[in-house]
Write an enzyme that holds these catalytic residues in place. Sequence first.
Site, short mmCIF file in Angstrom:
data_model
loop_
_atom_site.label_atom_id
_atom_site.label_comp_id
_atom_site.label_asym_id
_atom_site.label_seq_id
_atom_site.Cartn_x
_atom_site.Cartn_y
_atom_site.Cartn_z
N ARG A 8 0.85 -1.19 0.00
CA ARG A 8 0.00 0.00 0.00
C ARG A 8 0.89 1.24 0.00
NH1 ARG A 8 -3.08 -2.92 -1.68
NH2 ARG A 8 -5.05 -3.70 -0.85
N HIS A 55 0.67 -0.45 -10.41
CA HIS A 55 -0.23 -1.27 -9.59
C HIS A 55 -0.60 -2.58 -10.30
CE1 HIS A 55 -3.21 -0.84 -6.04
NE2 HIS A 55 -2.97 -2.13 -6.29
#
Length: 309
Positions: free
Chosen positions: A224, A272
């Site tokens: 994250r 991502h």
Amino acid sequence: MTNILFAAGPDRWDDWAPPLRAALDQAGLGYALAQDMAPEVVDYIVYAPDSALQDFTPFTRCKAVLNTWAGVEAVVGNQTLTQPLARMVGGGLTEGMVEYVLGHSLRHHLGMDAHIVNPDHDWHWAPPPLASERRVTVLGLGALGAEVAQKLAGVGFAVTGWSRRPKEIGGVRTLNGDDGLAEALRGAEILVLLLPDTPATENILDAEALALLARGAFVINPGRGPLIDDQALLAALDSGQIGHATLDVFREEPLPKNHPFWAHPGVTVTPHVASETRAASGAGVIAENILRGEAGQPFLHLVDRTAGY
């Protein structure tokens, strides 16, 4: 008849609908699956946090919200969500994450960048240490982190894993708690971040933590974005304390084009892509939880609202 609302985004419907129907058929469920359904008749919601559905109040009959993502930080604090919330575990996420981390760990361990970009045609290189001589630390030992730590150990790396709560993983030295965190970081040459995004983990990799790593260490963050203090990382890269950072997640996504990570020679930005739920396998996880709900059994992978994951 079990009514299932697909609220994971219209762009995902074509990918998810066929495998979901196949998995539900195999489970022997009588069901209706649709993108639009009267809220008061919905039994389950197949969900992604970027869905337009943000108010769960009308779904008075809903037994569970089944997330298609591993991450739930964007929905777990929704005050209208009173139904059980299950996150995605499996669905290709683990395999994808293992492959990403292994690939970039070996890239940095072997010094591949210097061989791939070698404009001076240098021939003489010092051999890298063996994997057993390279200290790797994985922060976060949930489903993804535990599997990553085991696979890194299987390659031969000397792996330490850290988590908030005690864990035991074969072939991996495990630590926990605040004291264990400093010990896990101290001297690590490759650091992998696989913690959830919670108030307790924000900026866990700050200037003080970065200083504990071995000089020239490599940081890999497919977890994250808020786990890292961006300015502290940039300063550590500029000083040479960190040799390179491979970052797949960021505080703002897509990463703004003017962000200094893009231009920094010590940073690799990936968009991502470390781990994504594959509909073909994720559908089976969803169907299993619906089958359990209809049989009155406990749901799998329920989110602990107090912990945030």
